[in-house]
Design a protein around this motif. Sequence first.
Motif, PDB file in Angstrom:
ATOM      1  N   UNK A   1       0.789  -1.224   0.000  1.00 46.12           N
ATOM      2  CA  UNK A   1       0.000   0.000   0.000  1.00 46.12           C
ATOM      3  C   UNK A   1       0.821   1.273   0.000  1.00 46.12           C
ATOM      4  N   UNK A   2       2.141   1.168   0.065  1.00 45.54           N
ATOM      5  CA  UNK A   2       2.965   2.374   0.109  1.00 45.54           C
ATOM      6  C   UNK A   2       3.278   2.931  -1.279  1.00 45.54           C
ATOM      7  N   UNK A   3       2.998   2.151  -2.326  1.00 46.23           N
ATOM      8  CA  UNK A   3       3.170   2.621  -3.697  1.00 46.23           C
ATOM      9  C   UNK A   3       1.902   2.323  -4.481  1.00 46.23           C
ATOM     10  N   UNK A   4       1.770   2.949  -5.649  1.00 44.66           N
ATOM     11  CA  UNK A   4       0.509   2.864  -6.387  1.00 44.66           C
ATOM     12  C   UNK A   4       0.204   1.460  -6.879  1.00 44.66           C
ATOM     13  N   UNK A   5       1.184   0.803  -7.471  1.00 46.50           N
ATOM     14  CA  UNK A   5       0.946  -0.530  -8.032  1.00 46.50           C
ATOM     15  C   UNK A   5       2.024  -1.487  -7.525  1.00 46.50           C
ATOM     16  N   UNK A   6       1.876  -1.918  -6.285  1.00 38.96           N
ATOM     17  CA  UNK A   6       2.935  -2.712  -5.684  1.00 38.96           C
ATOM     18  C   UNK A   6       2.470  -4.021  -5.089  1.00 38.96           C
ATOM     19  N   UNK A   7       3.371  -5.010  -5.133  1.00 40.86           N
ATOM     20  CA  UNK A   7       3.141  -6.303  -4.495  1.00 40.86           C
ATOM     21  C   UNK A   7       4.394  -6.723  -3.740  1.00 40.86           C
ATOM     22  N   UNK A   8       4.202  -7.487  -2.677  1.00 37.26           N
ATOM     23  CA  UNK A   8       5.291  -8.156  -1.972  1.00 37.26           C
ATOM     24  C   UNK A   8       5.103  -9.661  -2.098  1.00 37.26           C
ATOM     25  N   UNK A   9       6.201 -10.387  -2.155  1.00 38.68           N
ATOM     26  CA  UNK A   9       6.097 -11.844  -2.106  1.00 38.68           C
ATOM     27  C   UNK A   9       7.378 -12.446  -1.551  1.00 38.68           C
ATOM     28  N   UNK A  10       7.264 -13.702  -1.124  1.00 40.74           N
ATOM     29  CA  UNK A  10       8.372 -14.482  -0.561  1.00 40.74           C
ATOM     30  C   UNK A  10       8.650 -15.623  -1.524  1.00 40.74           C
ATOM     31  N   UNK A  11       9.921 -15.801  -1.880  1.00 37.87           N
ATOM     32  CA  UNK A  11      10.313 -16.761  -2.910  1.00 37.87           C
ATOM     33  C   UNK A  11      11.418 -17.664  -2.367  1.00 37.87           C
ATOM     34  N   UNK A  12      11.213 -18.980  -2.451  1.00 43.20           N
ATOM     35  CA  UNK A  12      12.158 -19.949  -1.907  1.00 43.20           C
ATOM     36  C   UNK A  12      12.421 -21.046  -2.936  1.00 43.20           C
ATOM     37  N   UNK A  13      13.698 -21.463  -3.047  1.00 44.98           N
ATOM     38  CA  UNK A  13      14.028 -22.534  -3.980  1.00 44.98           C
ATOM     39  C   UNK A  13      15.298 -23.236  -3.535  1.00 44.98           C
ATOM     40  N   UNK A  14      15.434 -24.489  -3.938  1.00 44.91           N
ATOM     41  CA  UNK A  14      16.662 -25.246  -3.718  1.00 44.91           C
ATOM     42  C   UNK A  14      17.714 -24.717  -4.677  1.00 44.91           C
ATOM     43  N   UNK A  15      18.710 -24.004  -4.157  1.00 41.37           N
ATOM     44  CA  UNK A  15      19.681 -23.340  -5.020  1.00 41.37           C
ATOM     45  C   UNK A  15      20.586 -24.304  -5.772  1.00 41.37           C
ATOM     46  N   UNK A  16      20.777 -25.521  -5.250  1.00 43.02           N
ATOM     47  CA  UNK A  16      21.580 -26.509  -5.970  1.00 43.02           C
ATOM     48  C   UNK A  16      20.789 -27.114  -7.124  1.00 43.02           C
ATOM     49  N   UNK A  17      19.477 -26.961  -7.058  1.00 46.53           N
ATOM     50  CA  UNK A  17      18.624 -27.480  -8.128  1.00 46.53           C
ATOM     51  C   UNK A  17      18.244 -26.348  -9.081  1.00 46.53           C
ATOM     52  N   UNK A  18      17.189 -25.605  -8.784  1.00 43.01           N
ATOM     53  CA  UNK A  18      16.775 -24.563  -9.727  1.00 43.01           C
ATOM     54  C   UNK A  18      17.853 -23.517  -9.925  1.00 43.01           C
ATOM     55  N   UNK A  19      18.615 -23.241  -8.896  1.00 40.69           N
ATOM     56  CA  UNK A  19      19.647 -22.226  -9.018  1.00 40.69           C
ATOM     57  C   UNK A  19      20.883 -22.675  -9.768  1.00 40.69           C
ATOM     58  N   UNK A  20      20.966 -23.957 -10.106  1.00 44.00           N
ATOM     59  CA  UNK A  20      22.180 -24.441 -10.774  1.00 44.00           C
ATOM     60  C   UNK A  20      21.883 -25.669 -11.628  1.00 44.00           C
ATOM     61  N   UNK A  21      21.876 -26.847 -11.002  1.00 42.41           N
ATOM     62  CA  UNK A  21      21.837 -28.099 -11.757  1.00 42.41           C
ATOM     63  C   UNK A  21      20.535 -28.300 -12.525  1.00 42.41           C
TER      64      UNK A  21
END
Length: 340
Positions: A302-322
């Motif tokens: 609500x602090x900006x006109x068109x804004x969203x917040x979200x939390x993002x989690x992933x296995x970095x050895x998988x999606x982040x690399x291999x």
Amino acid sequence: MGYRVVVAGATGNVGREMLNILAERQFPVDEIAVLASRRSQGTEVSFDDKTLKIQDIDQFDFSGWDMALFAIGSDATKKYAPVAAKAGCVVIDNSSLYRYDPDIPLIVPEVNPDAIEGYAKKNIIANPNCSTAQMVVALKPLHDRARIKRVVVSTYQSVSGSGKEGMDELWDQTKGMYVPGQEVEPSKFQKQIAFNVIPQIDVFMEDGSTKEEWKMVVETKKIIDPSIKVTATCVRVPVFVGHSEAINIEFEDFLDEDEARDILREAPGIMVVDKREPGGYTTPVECVGDFATFISRIRQDGTIENGLNLWCVSDNLRKGAALNAVQIAELLGKRVLKKG
């Protein structure tokens, strides 16, 4: 008919994970070779139900091999990737060496699959930084709907992102905290990582940002849209595997949180776990070993006109690399080589 596949760096965390994921996803392999430096020659690694012996990358002939997944770091990649590419073997590189080369595609298959066509310029494809990879998977479907203007991201990155040495240091320091006289001084990290957080990943640059933060900015622009403004703060945390990100997004058009949640639920590679109750979100421990990028805590800003917040989690050895490297290999096979 399948492919002749090379995995270079097969004794490391990412290389071993590449082998696991190739087997799990039943990638059409006719023949596979596993490479590392000479000191690892003869070491055995597992692939599916087979045991493979490491070959010396310095003596390996890449001629006749279809693709090579590289997880050997920038210095070794600089030496061996051009050799493989010249021999006709397409290199899918996990290091940062080629990510910013305009003639080499930087690919996250859920986000910019059409970029695969650019591989032919140098016979090399780059895999993005682990923190970038999971973020752009979340951003792209939202950008398609409402056009992203600006992203503010804070990362909480596990020690596995710095390799086995980082994981060992966290483990040894944690044990040392409970045994008088066995305290372990920092060597891989700048400060104690056990029971601590370190707001530095990679080296500092002239503007005060770290190179990890710079990577997220430049790679997001290259993968999604050069007009997106990105500012990042990257932090190492005492977690063994799994990167987390708190992402604030400003759009050109209004996007309701409920519509955003529906868009993300339908997007490839994403799992939405977003219940507004205690524990109704995903943490890094829960994402380990999974292929998905998990999204939680979707809410309006609500602090900006068109804004969203979200939390993002992933296995970095998988999606982040291999995993991303194997997905690129799958895309290369379907769209270009067409043998599998």
